[in-house]
Motif scaffolding. Structure first.
Motif, PDB file in Angstrom:
ATOM      1  N   ASP A 109       1.056  -0.934   0.111  1.00 23.88           N
ATOM      2  CA  ASP A 109      -0.040  -0.227  -0.587  1.00 23.88           C
ATOM      3  C   ASP A 109       0.491   1.014  -0.073  1.00 23.88           C
ATOM      4  N   TYR A 110       2.267   1.232  -0.740  1.00 25.75           N
ATOM      5  CA  TYR A 110       3.192   2.632  -0.985  1.00 25.75           C
ATOM      6  C   TYR A 110       3.354   2.919   0.161  1.00 25.75           C
ATOM      7  N   TYR A 111       3.091   1.676   0.823  1.00 24.28           N
ATOM      8  CA  TYR A 111       4.261   2.479   2.502  1.00 24.28           C
ATOM      9  C   TYR A 111       3.409   3.283   3.292  1.00 24.28           C
ATOM     10  N   GLY A 112       2.194   3.266   2.998  1.00 25.43           N
ATOM     11  CA  GLY A 112       1.103   4.164   3.646  1.00 25.43           C
ATOM     12  C   GLY A 112       1.301   5.402   3.030  1.00 25.43           C
ATOM     13  N   GLY A 113       2.111   5.153   2.255  1.00 27.91           N
ATOM     14  CA  GLY A 113       2.428   6.797   1.360  1.00 27.91           C
ATOM     15  C   GLY A 113       3.469   7.758   2.500  1.00 27.91           C
ATOM     16  N   PRO A 148      10.289  11.095  -0.168  1.00 33.70           N
ATOM     17  CA  PRO A 148       9.583  10.944  -1.043  1.00 33.70           C
ATOM     18  C   PRO A 148       9.810   9.947  -1.855  1.00 33.70           C
ATOM     19  N   LEU A 149       8.423   9.596  -2.904  1.00 33.21           N
ATOM     20  CA  LEU A 149       8.245   7.863  -2.719  1.00 33.21           C
ATOM     21  C   LEU A 149       8.023   8.172  -4.169  1.00 33.21           C
ATOM     22  N   PHE A 150       9.565   7.599  -4.824  1.00 32.77           N
ATOM     23  CA  PHE A 150       9.023   7.329  -6.647  1.00 32.77           C
ATOM     24  C   PHE A 150       9.057   6.039  -7.140  1.00 32.77           C
ATOM     25  N   VAL A 151       7.375   5.757  -7.867  1.00 34.39           N
ATOM     26  CA  VAL A 151       6.870   4.683  -8.208  1.00 34.39           C
ATOM     27  C   VAL A 151       6.726   4.596 -10.153  1.00 34.39           C
ATOM     28  N   LEU A 152       8.076   3.390  -9.902  1.00 36.17           N
ATOM     29  CA  LEU A 152       7.942   3.614 -11.867  1.00 36.17           C
ATOM     30  C   LEU A 152       6.683   2.928 -11.968  1.00 36.17           C
ATOM     31  N   SER A 153       5.856   3.225 -13.480  1.00 37.61           N
ATOM     32  CA  SER A 153       4.759   3.029 -13.363  1.00 37.61           C
ATOM     33  C   SER A 153       5.026   2.952 -14.457  1.00 37.61           C
ATOM     34  N   ARG A 154       3.808   2.282 -15.935  1.00 31.06           N
ATOM     35  CA  ARG A 154       3.517   2.637 -17.211  1.00 31.06           C
ATOM     36  C   ARG A 154       1.846   2.953 -17.054  1.00 31.06           C
ATOM     37  N   ASP A 155       1.366   2.710 -15.560  1.00 30.59           N
ATOM     38  CA  ASP A 155       0.104   3.136 -15.202  1.00 30.59           C
ATOM     39  C   ASP A 155       0.104   4.895 -14.661  1.00 30.59           C
ATOM     40  N   PRO A 156       0.246   6.467 -14.736  1.00 29.85           N
ATOM     41  CA  PRO A 156      -0.124   6.910 -14.888  1.00 29.85           C
ATOM     42  C   PRO A 156      -0.606   7.274 -13.318  1.00 29.85           C
ATOM     43  N   SER A 157      -2.332   6.780 -13.411  1.00 26.31           N
ATOM     44  CA  SER A 157      -3.154   7.521 -11.861  1.00 26.31           C
ATOM     45  C   SER A 157      -2.809   7.834 -10.320  1.00 26.31           C
ATOM     46  N   PRO A 158      -2.966   8.392 -10.508  1.00 30.21           N
ATOM     47  CA  PRO A 158      -1.985   9.306  -8.966  1.00 30.21           C
ATOM     48  C   PRO A 158      -2.803   7.790  -8.449  1.00 30.21           C
ATOM     49  N   VAL A 159      -2.044   7.553  -6.848  1.00 27.77           N
ATOM     50  CA  VAL A 159      -2.219   6.769  -6.260  1.00 27.77           C
ATOM     51  C   VAL A 159      -2.785   6.915  -4.240  1.00 27.77           C
ATOM     52  N   GLY A 160      -3.109   8.196  -4.249  1.00 30.06           N
ATOM     53  CA  GLY A 160      -3.339   9.237  -3.322  1.00 30.06           C
ATOM     54  C   GLY A 160      -3.354   9.232  -2.182  1.00 30.06           C
ATOM     55  N   TYR A 161      -1.584   9.556  -2.012  1.00 30.67           N
ATOM     56  CA  TYR A 161      -0.533   9.798  -1.499  1.00 30.67           C
ATOM     57  C   TYR A 161      -0.072  10.629  -1.682  1.00 30.67           C
ATOM     58  N   GLU A 162       0.145  12.156  -0.807  1.00 32.29           N
ATOM     59  CA  GLU A 162       0.920  13.409  -1.268  1.00 32.29           C
ATOM     60  C   GLU A 162       2.129  12.998  -2.259  1.00 32.29           C
ATOM     61  N   ASN A 163       3.189  11.928  -0.822  1.00 29.98           N
ATOM     62  CA  ASN A 163       4.588  12.147  -1.050  1.00 29.98           C
ATOM     63  C   ASN A 163       4.952  10.608  -2.089  1.00 29.98           C
ATOM     64  N   VAL A 164       3.890  10.192  -3.728  1.00 30.96           N
ATOM     65  CA  VAL A 164       4.336   9.595  -3.846  1.00 30.96           C
ATOM     66  C   VAL A 164       3.601   9.858  -4.992  1.00 30.96           C
ATOM     67  N   HIS A 165       4.908   9.529  -5.608  1.00 33.98           N
ATOM     68  CA  HIS A 165       5.237  10.046  -7.636  1.00 33.98           C
ATOM     69  C   HIS A 165       5.154   9.396  -8.520  1.00 33.98           C
ATOM     70  N   VAL A 166       3.982   8.866  -9.743  1.00 34.10           N
ATOM     71  CA  VAL A 166       4.148   8.201 -10.501  1.00 34.10           C
ATOM     72  C   VAL A 166       4.751   8.125 -11.615  1.00 34.10           C
ATOM     73  N   VAL A 167       6.579   7.800 -11.922  1.00 32.35           N
ATOM     74  CA  VAL A 167       7.472   8.492 -12.979  1.00 32.35           C
ATOM     75  C   VAL A 167       6.785   6.808 -14.282  1.00 32.35           C
ATOM     76  N   GLY A 168       7.137   7.041 -14.765  1.00 28.90           N
ATOM     77  CA  GLY A 168       6.605   6.313 -16.733  1.00 28.90           C
ATOM     78  C   GLY A 168       7.994   5.454 -16.529  1.00 28.90           C
ATOM     79  N   ASP A 169       9.018   6.210 -16.832  1.00 26.05           N
ATOM     80  CA  ASP A 169      10.349   5.442 -17.098  1.00 26.05           C
ATOM     81  C   ASP A 169      11.516   5.402 -15.826  1.00 26.05           C
ATOM     82  N   ILE A 170      12.193   4.919 -16.103  1.00 23.12           N
ATOM     83  CA  ILE A 170      13.126   4.649 -15.225  1.00 23.12           C
ATOM     84  C   ILE A 170      14.428   5.933 -15.113  1.00 23.12           C
ATOM     85  N   GLU A 171      14.848   6.048 -16.246  1.00 25.12           N
ATOM     86  CA  GLU A 171      15.441   7.713 -16.596  1.00 25.12           C
ATOM     87  C   GLU A 171      15.300   8.635 -15.706  1.00 25.12           C
ATOM     88  N   THR A 172      14.010   8.836 -16.116  1.00 29.37           N
ATOM     89  CA  THR A 172      12.796  10.018 -15.247  1.00 29.37           C
ATOM     90  C   THR A 172      13.169   9.821 -14.326  1.00 29.37           C
TER      91      THR A 172
END
Length: 189
Positions: A76-80, A86-110
């Motif tokens: 559960d995103y470590y509860g945010g 800050p927590l950066f989540v690598l994912s092709r799905d850009p949907s927000p995850v509901g935690y302010e401190n969690v940032h979803v990013v689409g590629d590994i370099e970025t």
């Protein structure tokens, strides 16, 4: 300047998760066996005594975390909040995850660039097998801190099942204890 450091515990045969690794059973069956090296006598998570405590201190001194979506979803995103950074989540799905401190990013370099910028002069803690493989392939993983536990899992999820090419490592540190051998490597480029 910050470094990106993969921090993982694994079995002697290379597994970082047991069988049936899924949401509701993060890490799979018998997962805690891989992490007994930092459990106290009561089975509580905490800083180990002696040299392994240095690894615990390093984990808690990182400035950002980069993790794959599968791993993040299972916990559960470590509860945010992964130790307040800050927590950066690598994912092709850009949907927000509901935690302010969690940032979803689409590629590994970025994702790594954003995590390093957020970390400042502290390191980026990297979690997850697929994330580690992608970071190695992209040349953005700097170090590996592996705690090899004296057990053979025989099945589950391996850390390095697929790599596009051989990766040379330089040994930085070895801490040998009865519960685990802690190996720190620098990725040679």
């Amino acid at each position: 300047m910050s470094s990106s450091v993969l921090l993982m515990s694994m079995s002697a045969d290379g597994y970082i998760a047991g069988p049936d690794d899924r949401p509701g059973n993060p890490g799979g069956d018998d997962f805690l066996r891989l992490h007994e090296w930092y459990l106290d006598a009561d089975g509580e998570v905490g800083r180990p005594d002696g040299e392994p405590g240095e690894i615990w201190d390093e984990l808690n001194a990182t400035g950002a975390v980069l993790v794959g979506r599968r791993t993040a979803e299972q916990v559960d995103y470590y509860g945010g909040d992964h130790h307040g950074v800050p927590l950066f989540v690598l994912s092709r799905d850009p949907s927000p995850v509901g935690y302010e401190n969690v940032h979803v990013v689409g590629d590994i370099e970025t994702a790594m660039a954003q995590a390093k910028a957020a970390a400042g002069d502290k390191d980026v803690l990297v979690h997850g097998a697929i994330t580690a493989q992608l970071a190695l392939a992209a040349g953005v993983l700097d170090e590996l801190q592996l705690s090899q536990v004296p057990v053979l899992f025989g099945s589950g999820l391996r850390l390095f099942d697929v790599l596009p090419e051989r990766v040379e490592l330089e040994i930085v540190r070895v801490i040998d204890t009865p519960r685990a051998t802690h190996l720190r490597y620098r990725v040679r480029r």
